[in-house]
Enzyme design. Structure first.
Site, PDB file in Angstrom:
ATOM      1  N   GLU A 251       0.852  -1.192   0.000  1.00  0.00           N
ATOM      2  CA  GLU A 251       0.000   0.000   0.000  1.00  0.00           C
ATOM      3  C   GLU A 251       0.885   1.238   0.000  1.00  0.00           C
ATOM      4  O   GLU A 251       1.949   1.253   0.611  1.00  0.00           O
ATOM      5  CB  GLU A 251      -0.888  -0.021   1.248  1.00  0.00           C
ATOM      6  CG  GLU A 251      -1.705   1.233   1.480  1.00  0.00           C
ATOM      7  CD  GLU A 251      -2.471   1.170   2.796  1.00  0.00           C
ATOM      8  OE1 GLU A 251      -2.550   2.227   3.452  1.00  0.00           O
ATOM      9  OE2 GLU A 251      -2.964   0.090   3.181  1.00  0.00           O
ATOM     10  N   GLU A 256      -2.952  11.452   3.613  1.00  0.00           N
ATOM     11  CA  GLU A 256      -4.088  11.277   4.505  1.00  0.00           C
ATOM     12  C   GLU A 256      -4.152  12.511   5.396  1.00  0.00           C
ATOM     13  O   GLU A 256      -3.125  13.155   5.644  1.00  0.00           O
ATOM     14  CB  GLU A 256      -3.941  10.033   5.374  1.00  0.00           C
ATOM     15  CG  GLU A 256      -3.836   8.739   4.597  1.00  0.00           C
ATOM     16  CD  GLU A 256      -3.483   7.571   5.499  1.00  0.00           C
ATOM     17  OE1 GLU A 256      -4.309   6.667   5.616  1.00  0.00           O
ATOM     18  OE2 GLU A 256      -2.378   7.589   6.083  1.00  0.00           O
TER      19      GLU A 256
END
Length: 377
Positions: A251, A256
């Site tokens: 990932e 974020e």
């Protein structure tokens, strides 16, 4: 702080929901603007006086040509064959050259350490420019869905023990805004959409899974991130078969954001160690998180980018490199295979237990474009 195990909604039993989509339209990168040079009044007066004293010939005079054209030239709209262009949604600048207003002018890392200066990648020996491999500009009428040839709309709930939103294909959650943006909207509601029974929030999530994936290149997103209580917007990539094989799939979190750190750009990679257990580089600490000095991540559009090579990953914010990870920094290098893109706005009970307040919603993740180049422009 949110752990990847709680944040990502990939369950060991591989549960996933149906995927739908409608049409959209691609347009090439927006064109830049031209400036014109002006001559000062004193210069004109001096020239005129000189002509009166010594006489003037019939020369062509100075040039009134533009200084320079910023940005790539207009490209043809996919499927139509006609050249087209649209004005910027907001103050836009070419990749790698952030606008001068509202951006940090000095060190802004969480540790206070100066950021390394990283120039654009040098041109190859043949002198070619960076090549655009794939692009989505989100052009289309208000309320339209995204292009189903490029995107899947993820639907359903129960993506993890703390994720309390149900993703839907409803235009209230996933739609174009008519101004060149994709909007993913989290709403405090008990959605009647299939698979959403018992959930208190609806939201939007889109992926290129099954449509397109890439290995290496420069991935650039231009977006305005929400920072409302309980929301966790993310622009990220997942490795092959990630729905069922996470974290062994690998990932990459390009960005974020959370409400308690509204100016912090969090980046991360997640994989496994040599025993097969989940491992992550981490999203907080020296050299890992970047604090934007010019405001919050929701006050305007910013660019978030990933420079991905065979042995390294570089993360960028408004054209500045903010993090560097090398193969030697990981126990097992999983970032040598095709990954696909995911964009979503999760709602997490962990960020605001037991549930985020309904008064903090709706919250919108607005994406202006996604562009993938063979190397940094």
């Amino acid at each position: 702080m949110v752990s990847s195990a709680q944040k990502w909604r990939f369950l060991p039993d591989g549960s996933a929901a149906g995927l739908t989509g409608d049409t959209g339209r691609w347009m090439g990168p927006r064109t830049g603007r031209l400036r014109r040079r002006r001559r000062g009044g004193l210069v004109a007066f001096a020239l005129a006086l000189g002509c009166l004293i010594v006489g003037c010939g019939t020369s062509g005079g100075g040039s009134d040509a533009p200084d320079q054209a910023f940005g790539p030239s207009t490209t043809a709209s996919e499927g139509s064959g006609a050249a087209s262009a649209s004005p910027p949604s907001e103050a836009w600048s070419p990749s790698g050259a952030p606008p001068t207003s509202g951006v940090p002018t000095g060190p802004g890392s969480a540790s206070g350490a100066p950021l390394p200066a990283v120039p654009s990648a040098p041109l190859p020996e043949d002198g070619t420019q960076p090549r655009l491999l794939w692009s989505e500009e989100f052009e289309g009428p208000t309320g339209a869905s995204i292009d189903p040839s490029k995107w899947l709309i993820t639907t359903g709930g129960n993506w993890g023990p703390t994720d309390v939103a149900c993703y839907t294909s409803n235009p209230r959650n996933v739609a174009l805004d008519g101004n060149g943006h994709l909007t993913l909207t989290a709403i405090a509601e008990e959605s009647a959409e299939p698979g959403c029974a018992g959930t208190k929030f609806s939201s939007g999530r889109v992926e290129t899974r099954g449509k397109a994936s890439w290995k290496y290149g420069y991935f650039e997103f231009r977006a305005r991130l929400p920072i409302g209580t309980g929301t966790l917007p993310a622009l990220w990539l997942l490795g092959p078969n990630g729905i069922y094989d996470w974290p062994r799939s690998g990932e990459i979190d390009v960005v974020e954001a959370t409400a308690n750190e509204p100016a912090t750009v969090h980046t991360n990679i997640v994989g496994v160690d040599r025993s097969g257990s989940r491992w992550e580089a981490g999203w907080w600490g020296q050299g890992k998180a970047y604090v934007y000095a010019g405001g919050t991540l929701s006050d305007r559009y910013h660019t978030y980018a990933l420079g991905w090579g065979p042995d390294s990953l570089d993360f960028y914010f408004d054209g500045m490199r903010i993090r560097h990870i090398e193969k030697k920094d990981t126990p097992v290098w999983l970032w040598n295979r095709d990954f696909y893109i995911i964009m979503d706005i999760a709602v997490s009970a962990k960020l605001s237990p037991p549930l985020p307040p309904a008064s903090a919603f709706p919250q919108v993740l607005s994406v202006d474009y996604v562009r993938i180049y063979d190397r940094k422009p």
